[in-house]
Motif scaffolding. Structure first.
Motif, mmCIF file in Angstrom:
data_model
loop_
_atom_site.group_PDB
_atom_site.id
_atom_site.type_symbol
_atom_site.label_atom_id
_atom_site.label_comp_id
_atom_site.label_asym_id
_atom_site.label_seq_id
_atom_site.Cartn_x
_atom_site.Cartn_y
_atom_site.Cartn_z
ATOM 1 N N PRO A 1 2.159 -19.188 -10.570
ATOM 2 C CA PRO A 1 3.477 -18.924 -9.984
ATOM 3 C C PRO A 1 3.695 -17.423 -9.834
ATOM 4 C CG PRO A 1 3.702 -19.371 -12.307
ATOM 5 C CD PRO A 1 2.243 -19.565 -11.989
ATOM 6 N N ASP A 2 4.800 -17.059 -9.197
ATOM 7 C CA ASP A 2 5.159 -15.640 -9.117
ATOM 8 C C ASP A 2 5.531 -15.102 -10.489
ATOM 9 O OD1 ASP A 2 4.910 -15.702 -6.297
ATOM 10 O OD2 ASP A 2 6.964 -16.453 -6.102
ATOM 11 N N VAL A 3 6.262 -15.912 -11.244
ATOM 12 C CA VAL A 3 6.804 -15.482 -12.533
ATOM 13 C C VAL A 3 6.679 -16.614 -13.544
ATOM 14 C CG1 VAL A 3 8.880 -14.717 -13.764
ATOM 15 C CG2 VAL A 3 8.467 -13.933 -11.428
ATOM 16 N N VAL A 4 6.352 -16.253 -14.773
ATOM 17 C CA VAL A 4 6.402 -17.188 -15.897
ATOM 18 C C VAL A 4 7.447 -16.695 -16.877
ATOM 19 C CG1 VAL A 4 5.181 -18.008 -17.945
ATOM 20 C CG2 VAL A 4 4.063 -18.106 -15.736
ATOM 21 N N LEU A 5 8.340 -17.591 -17.275
ATOM 22 C CA LEU A 5 9.344 -17.288 -18.292
ATOM 23 C C LEU A 5 8.862 -17.810 -19.644
ATOM 24 C CD1 LEU A 5 12.700 -18.306 -16.535
ATOM 25 C CD2 LEU A 5 11.807 -16.001 -16.863
ATOM 26 N N LEU A 6 8.939 -16.963 -20.658
ATOM 27 C CA LEU A 6 8.577 -17.355 -22.017
ATOM 28 C C LEU A 6 9.769 -17.145 -22.929
ATOM 29 C CD1 LEU A 6 5.058 -15.658 -22.345
ATOM 30 C CD2 LEU A 6 5.557 -17.997 -21.654
ATOM 31 N N GLY A 7 9.955 -18.055 -23.863
ATOM 32 C CA GLY A 7 11.067 -17.888 -24.789
ATOM 33 C C GLY A 7 11.374 -19.157 -25.538
ATOM 34 N N SER A 8 12.615 -19.239 -25.983
ATOM 35 C CA SER A 8 13.090 -20.356 -26.790
ATOM 36 C C SER A 8 13.858 -21.344 -25.919
ATOM 37 C CB SER A 8 13.995 -19.815 -27.900
ATOM 38 O OG SER A 8 15.163 -19.237 -27.319
ATOM 39 N N SER A 9 14.628 -22.195 -26.572
ATOM 40 C CA SER A 9 15.457 -23.147 -25.837
ATOM 41 C C SER A 9 16.520 -22.447 -25.003
ATOM 42 C CB SER A 9 16.138 -24.114 -26.818
ATOM 43 O OG SER A 9 16.912 -23.402 -27.773
ATOM 44 N N LEU A 10 16.872 -21.196 -25.341
ATOM 45 C CA LEU A 10 17.829 -20.443 -24.533
ATOM 46 C C LEU A 10 17.272 -20.227 -23.132
ATOM 47 C CD1 LEU A 10 18.957 -17.721 -27.114
ATOM 48 C CD2 LEU A 10 19.823 -20.048 -26.803
ATOM 49 N N LEU B 1 11.966 -16.969 -5.909
ATOM 50 C CA LEU B 1 10.735 -16.846 -6.684
ATOM 51 C C LEU B 1 10.183 -18.205 -7.077
ATOM 52 C CD1 LEU B 1 11.752 -13.980 -9.149
ATOM 53 C CD2 LEU B 1 10.268 -13.761 -7.155
ATOM 54 N N ARG B 2 8.859 -18.314 -7.110
ATOM 55 C CA ARG B 2 8.211 -19.500 -7.669
ATOM 56 C C ARG B 2 8.053 -19.249 -9.176
ATOM 57 N NH1 ARG B 2 3.369 -20.505 -6.886
ATOM 58 N NH2 ARG B 2 2.753 -18.416 -6.180
ATOM 59 N N VAL B 3 8.818 -19.982 -9.956
ATOM 60 C CA VAL B 3 8.898 -19.727 -11.389
ATOM 61 C C VAL B 3 8.399 -20.936 -12.175
ATOM 62 C CG1 VAL B 3 10.460 -19.251 -13.317
ATOM 63 C CG2 VAL B 3 10.819 -18.122 -11.109
ATOM 64 N N THR B 4 7.631 -20.664 -13.215
ATOM 65 C CA THR B 4 7.298 -21.687 -14.203
ATOM 66 C C THR B 4 7.954 -21.286 -15.514
ATOM 67 O OG1 THR B 4 5.175 -22.251 -13.176
ATOM 68 C CG2 THR B 4 5.458 -22.814 -15.499
ATOM 69 N N ASN B 5 8.794 -22.157 -16.033
ATOM 70 C CA ASN B 5 9.535 -21.871 -17.246
ATOM 71 C C ASN B 5 8.818 -22.509 -18.432
ATOM 72 O OD1 ASN B 5 11.368 -21.569 -19.349
ATOM 73 N ND2 ASN B 5 13.150 -21.933 -18.052
ATOM 74 N N LEU B 6 8.236 -21.667 -19.282
ATOM 75 C CA LEU B 6 7.548 -22.139 -20.474
ATOM 76 C C LEU B 6 8.382 -21.913 -21.725
ATOM 77 C CD1 LEU B 6 3.857 -21.020 -19.762
ATOM 78 C CD2 LEU B 6 5.017 -23.142 -19.140
ATOM 79 N N GLY B 7 9.694 -21.824 -21.548
ATOM 80 C CA GLY B 7 10.582 -21.778 -22.702
ATOM 81 C C GLY B 7 10.470 -23.073 -23.484
ATOM 82 N N ILE B 8 10.363 -22.972 -24.796
ATOM 83 C CA ILE B 8 10.080 -24.128 -25.636
ATOM 84 C C ILE B 8 11.261 -24.406 -26.553
ATOM 85 C CG2 ILE B 8 8.566 -25.057 -27.431
ATOM 86 C CD1 ILE B 8 6.340 -23.322 -26.229
ATOM 87 N N LEU B 9 11.712 -25.635 -26.557
ATOM 88 C CA LEU B 9 12.842 -26.012 -27.405
ATOM 89 C C LEU B 9 12.521 -25.749 -28.868
ATOM 90 C CD1 LEU B 9 13.862 -29.393 -25.729
ATOM 91 C CD2 LEU B 9 14.682 -27.093 -25.221
ATOM 92 N N GLY B 10 13.347 -24.929 -29.506
ATOM 93 C CA GLY B 10 13.122 -24.590 -30.902
ATOM 94 C C GLY B 10 11.895 -23.738 -31.124
#
Length: 316
Positions: A71-80, A92-101
């Motif tokens: 993707p253009d952008v990958v988001l990393l983080g928490s459930s927020l 943007l083509r985004v893949t969200n790899l934010g993980i719950l907890g």
């Protein structure tokens, strides 16, 4: 006494030989099937087993990241971060790899352990850096963690689940997001949740924060060494949580390792427009606003962060 008729030894031998031939055939068929599955495994999409818990919903995004073009952008983080859905982004083509907890360490380690090149831009949420990496997810998605054999039933089930949770139609989702933005902000009775979070955020997590930030700095350096643009960002807190001990310690420790202002993505969001129904997570309208702020900030030059509000310019 009646006569006892004994079967000739030759007949018994023929029966045993016949059984042995069938046993050999079955063993050969089973071995051939295993070899076929092992040979097919490298050529098949890297799809993990379907999720069985709410937290495992992150598997769908991880599966797409491994099986689709970068993707253009990958988001990393928490459930927020997980609340900022991919379909909320307009350009943007985004893949969200934010993980719950979870922690951004999990997604970043998976990105670095997979054989494909990292995405051009990686955005890392810093709100909850006290969470450790999910070793199970890292092991499952790392190259060494995959099954040696192809499991047809399991993969068929996983493929169906991933197809069933594919991203929604982009045109329709953008229309829905635009409609949500035109609505007035909702009001929530969330004081009970805020009080609980304030107590939890008043604890001393500095030792774990320091350890995780040090690990994050090493991973970020590795990702940048592979050509990725890595930026950190903080999502706005409710006022009651903004100056809690965990929030302040996280900012201080993160700035101690990432002091260059060009390492931060600065989000411009009108805080009066944001809502946190459970005291911590955005509602849908707020998440859309955050997505649009991220899109806007990616192309802007960075400014020097401050200890009070590292990357987010929030307007009352």
């Amino acid at each position: 006494m009646g006569d006892v008729i004994l079967a000739p030894f030759s007949s018994i031998g023929m029966i045993n030989a016949s059984n042995l031939r069938w046993l050999v055939k079955c063993a050969f068929a089973a071995a051939s099937a295993l070899l076929l599955c092992a040979a097919a495994k490298p050529w098949l999409p890297r799809v993990q087993a379907p999720p069985t818990t709410v937290r495992d919903a992150s598997l769908f995004a991880l599966n797409r990241y491994l099986s689709e073009p970068n993707p253009d952008v990958v988001l990393l983080g928490s459930s927020l971060t997980a609340r900022i859905k991919e379909q909320y982004f307009a350009t943007l083509r985004v893949t969200n790899l934010g993980i719950l907890g979870g922690s951004p360490l999990t997604g970043l380690r998976i990105i670095l352990l997979t054989p494909q090149s990292p995405p051009k831009t990686i955005l890392i949420e810093t709100n909850l850096l006290s969470n450790v990496a999910d070793e199970t997810l890292v092991e499952n998605f790392a190259t060494q963690g995959h099954d040696f054999f192809f499991r047809p039933v399991r993969m068929a089930h996983a493929a169906y689940e991933n197809w069933n949770h594919a991203p929604v139609n982009r045109v329709r989702s953008m229309a829905d997001a635009d409609r949500v933005l035109k609505e007035a902000p909702q009001e929530y009775d969330n004081q009970v949740y805020l009080d609980r979070l304030t107590k939890a955020y008043g604890q001393d997590a500095s030792v774990l924060l320091q350890k995780n930030v040090d690990q994050l700095a090493k991973l970020v350096s590795s990702a940048r060494g592979l050509g990725a643009r890595v930026l950190l960002f903080e999502l706005p807190y409710p006022d009651q949580l903004d100056q809690t001990r965990v929030a302040l310690d996280t900012r201080r420790i993160a700035l101690s390792r990432f002091g260059d202002p060009h390492e931060w993505l600065h989000l411009t969001i009108a805080k009066s427009e944001l809502r946190w129904p459970d005291g911590a997570h955005f509602d849908e309208r707020s998440a859309v606003l955050a997505a649009r702020a991220i899109e806007q900030a990616i192309g802007e030059p960075s400014e020097a962060p401050t200890l009070r509000n590292i990357p987010a310019r929030v307007h009352p």
